[in-house]
Design a protein around this motif. Structure first.
Motif, mmCIF file in Angstrom:
data_model
loop_
_atom_site.group_PDB
_atom_site.id
_atom_site.type_symbol
_atom_site.label_atom_id
_atom_site.label_comp_id
_atom_site.label_asym_id
_atom_site.label_seq_id
_atom_site.Cartn_x
_atom_site.Cartn_y
_atom_site.Cartn_z
ATOM 1 N N ILE A 197 0.851 -1.197 0.000
ATOM 2 C CA ILE A 197 0.000 0.000 0.000
ATOM 3 C C ILE A 197 0.886 1.246 0.000
ATOM 4 O O ILE A 197 1.855 1.326 0.750
ATOM 5 C CB ILE A 197 -0.922 0.043 1.248
ATOM 6 N N SER A 198 0.511 2.189 -0.836
ATOM 7 C CA SER A 198 1.307 3.409 -0.940
ATOM 8 C C SER A 198 0.408 4.634 -1.094
ATOM 9 O O SER A 198 -0.605 4.578 -1.791
ATOM 10 C CB SER A 198 2.228 3.289 -2.163
ATOM 11 N N GLY A 199 0.795 5.713 -0.457
ATOM 12 C CA GLY A 199 0.144 7.001 -0.704
ATOM 13 C C GLY A 199 -0.862 7.413 0.343
ATOM 14 O O GLY A 199 -1.563 6.593 0.932
ATOM 15 N N GLU A 200 -0.935 8.721 0.528
ATOM 16 C CA GLU A 200 -1.807 9.289 1.552
ATOM 17 C C GLU A 200 -3.281 9.018 1.258
ATOM 18 O O GLU A 200 -4.099 8.915 2.169
ATOM 19 C CB GLU A 200 -1.550 10.796 1.615
ATOM 20 N N ASP A 201 -3.602 8.915 -0.035
ATOM 21 C CA ASP A 201 -5.007 8.664 -0.401
ATOM 22 C C ASP A 201 -5.493 7.291 0.077
ATOM 23 O O ASP A 201 -6.692 7.023 0.058
ATOM 24 C CB ASP A 201 -5.200 8.793 -1.924
ATOM 25 N N LYS A 202 -4.559 6.446 0.521
ATOM 26 C CA LYS A 202 -4.951 5.126 1.033
ATOM 27 C C LYS A 202 -4.984 5.106 2.573
ATOM 28 O O LYS A 202 -5.299 4.070 3.174
ATOM 29 C CB LYS A 202 -3.976 4.052 0.540
ATOM 30 N N ALA A 203 -4.625 6.216 3.203
ATOM 31 C CA ALA A 203 -4.464 6.218 4.663
ATOM 32 C C ALA A 203 -5.761 5.844 5.391
ATOM 33 O O ALA A 203 -5.738 5.074 6.370
ATOM 34 C CB ALA A 203 -3.950 7.580 5.133
ATOM 35 N N ASP A 204 -6.901 6.348 4.916
ATOM 36 C CA ASP A 204 -8.176 6.007 5.576
ATOM 37 C C ASP A 204 -8.480 4.517 5.409
ATOM 38 O O ASP A 204 -8.911 3.855 6.359
ATOM 39 C CB ASP A 204 -9.331 6.825 4.975
ATOM 40 N N VAL A 232 3.216 -4.210 3.759
ATOM 41 C CA VAL A 232 4.333 -3.306 3.493
ATOM 42 C C VAL A 232 3.713 -2.026 2.955
ATOM 43 O O VAL A 232 3.117 -2.020 1.870
ATOM 44 C CB VAL A 232 5.322 -3.907 2.467
ATOM 45 N N ALA A 233 3.807 -0.981 3.757
ATOM 46 C CA ALA A 233 3.149 0.274 3.375
ATOM 47 C C ALA A 233 4.114 1.431 3.593
ATOM 48 O O ALA A 233 4.980 1.369 4.475
ATOM 49 C CB ALA A 233 1.894 0.470 4.216
ATOM 50 N N ASP A 234 3.949 2.467 2.792
ATOM 51 C CA ASP A 234 4.841 3.608 3.007
ATOM 52 C C ASP A 234 4.263 4.535 4.079
ATOM 53 O O ASP A 234 3.123 4.354 4.527
ATOM 54 C CB ASP A 234 5.166 4.332 1.694
ATOM 55 N N GLU A 235 5.088 5.494 4.501
ATOM 56 C CA GLU A 235 4.690 6.348 5.623
ATOM 57 C C GLU A 235 3.395 7.081 5.355
ATOM 58 O O GLU A 235 2.559 7.242 6.243
ATOM 59 C CB GLU A 235 5.810 7.337 5.947
ATOM 60 N N ALA A 236 3.211 7.519 4.107
ATOM 61 C CA ALA A 236 1.992 8.265 3.771
ATOM 62 C C ALA A 236 0.761 7.384 3.980
ATOM 63 O O ALA A 236 -0.249 7.816 4.551
ATOM 64 C CB ALA A 236 2.065 8.748 2.331
ATOM 65 N N LEU A 238 0.487 4.959 5.978
ATOM 66 C CA LEU A 238 0.336 4.605 7.403
ATOM 67 C C LEU A 238 0.063 5.839 8.268
ATOM 68 O O LEU A 238 -0.001 5.731 9.495
ATOM 69 C CB LEU A 238 1.608 3.907 7.903
ATOM 70 N N SER A 239 -0.103 7.006 7.618
ATOM 71 C CA SER A 239 -0.146 8.252 8.387
ATOM 72 C C SER A 239 -1.331 8.362 9.326
ATOM 73 O O SER A 239 -1.312 9.155 10.257
ATOM 74 C CB SER A 239 -0.094 9.454 7.433
ATOM 75 N N LYS A 240 -2.392 7.573 9.124
ATOM 76 C CA LYS A 240 -3.544 7.664 10.034
ATOM 77 C C LYS A 240 -3.622 6.462 10.961
ATOM 78 O O LYS A 240 -4.676 6.214 11.573
ATOM 79 C CB LYS A 240 -4.822 7.809 9.233
ATOM 80 N N CYS A 241 -2.550 5.703 11.056
ATOM 81 C CA CYS A 241 -2.586 4.495 11.889
ATOM 82 C C CYS A 241 -1.976 4.760 13.255
ATOM 83 O O CYS A 241 -0.984 5.482 13.361
ATOM 84 C CB CYS A 241 -1.809 3.380 11.218
ATOM 85 N N PRO A 242 -2.555 4.142 14.274
ATOM 86 C CA PRO A 242 -2.023 4.339 15.622
ATOM 87 C C PRO A 242 -0.783 3.476 15.861
ATOM 88 O O PRO A 242 -0.836 2.508 16.587
ATOM 89 C CB PRO A 242 -3.186 3.873 16.503
ATOM 90 N N LEU A 243 0.334 3.809 15.202
ATOM 91 C CA LEU A 243 1.532 2.960 15.353
ATOM 92 C C LEU A 243 2.618 3.701 16.117
ATOM 93 O O LEU A 243 2.822 4.867 15.887
ATOM 94 C CB LEU A 243 2.084 2.594 13.968
#
Ligand code: F6R
Length: 243
Positions: A197-204, A232-236, A238-243
């Motif tokens: 998964i990649s990109g901020e548009d996938k964060a939700d 395997v996901a990039d930071e964008a 994962l930006s909405k995940c509680p990690l």
């Protein structure tokens, strides 16, 4: 569920390709479940590079793809058959007779799905299934609301998926309305699953699928119940995940 945080798309692609190549090296006659879409392209490119260097051998590998548009012939540049050929199959030493996708040109949906289920069973199941994640949480073409216990079936694409896929077609009108896809049950029976998964548009979608309740409204959430999933996901992404 293991989550690997990648810096960016290239890092995600390399990490994912590492996992796929480890599978091929550990079991040269493995069955890979493959995905199309934008996300895995970098991983395929990396695998091709390693193949060209002599580090990977696909000669005994079998592949089964997740899905195919209904009604698109193999020669159509938007067919998933064409995509797989362009991005991987024509560039490595895989035996093409062991690369399978649902046959989008079979008009009778029941027959097309029955044949594909038979192929998946006949190759002995999937060792490693590669997946992308849709904006609405879909995996394969299993759209929100799909029953978790389905095998290969014919789906009508949601408006959101049609819009998301429009970028590959001349216009929205040209996007096929139906597809054949492995079902959730088939996907869940893979021994190992790798999600890229990649990109901020996938964060939700990432947040809902992997940190929310398991529900058919978010098909990818079922992966929480599989015992060997690597994300395997990039930071964008994962930006909405509680990690
Ligand atoms: C592709 C597939 C789809 C995609 C998903 C993400 O074979 O089954 O589920 O993985 O739509 O697509 P991209 O990677 O283009 O964002």
């Amino acid at each position: 569920m293991r989550i690997y945080r990648a810096k960016d798309y290239n890092d995600m692609s390399r990490k994912a390709a590492n996992i796929i190549s480890a599978q091929i090296i550990m079991k040269p006659d493995c069955v890979l479940g493959l995905a199309t879409g934008s996300t895995p392209i970098g991983a395929y490119r990396q695998l091709v590079e390693w193949y060209n260097k002599g580090d990977l051998d696909f000669s005994e590998v079998t592949t089964v793809n997740l899905d195919e548009y209904k009604g698109l012939p193999k020669e159509n540049e938007q067919s998933y058959y064409y995509f797989m050929n362009e991005n991987l199959f024509s560039k490595v030493n895989i035996d093409k007779s062991r690369t399978y996708l649902p046959d989008g040109m079979i008009e009778d949906s029941d027959e097309a799905c029955r044949r594909y289920n038979e192929i998946i069973h006949s190759v002995g199941g999937v060792d490693l299934q590669l997946l992308g994640l849709g904006h609405n949480g879909h995996i394969g073409f299993n759209e929100p609301g799909i029953a978790f216990e389905t095998e290969t079936h014919c789906v009508s694409l949601s408006e959101r998926t049609i819009k998301a896929n429009m970028r590959f077609f001349v216009s929205e009108r040209h996007v096929p309305r139906q597809a054949y896809t492995m079902g959730i049950k088939t996907i869940m029976s893979a021994h190992k699953i790798l999600v890229v998964i990649s990109g901020e548009d996938k964060a939700d979608a990432v947040q809902q699928a992997f940190f929310g309740p398991v529900t058919p409204q978010v098909p990818g959430s079922i992966l929480q119940l599989h015992n060997d999933v690597t994300i395997v996901a990039d930071e964008a992404a994962l930006s909405k995940c509680p990690l």
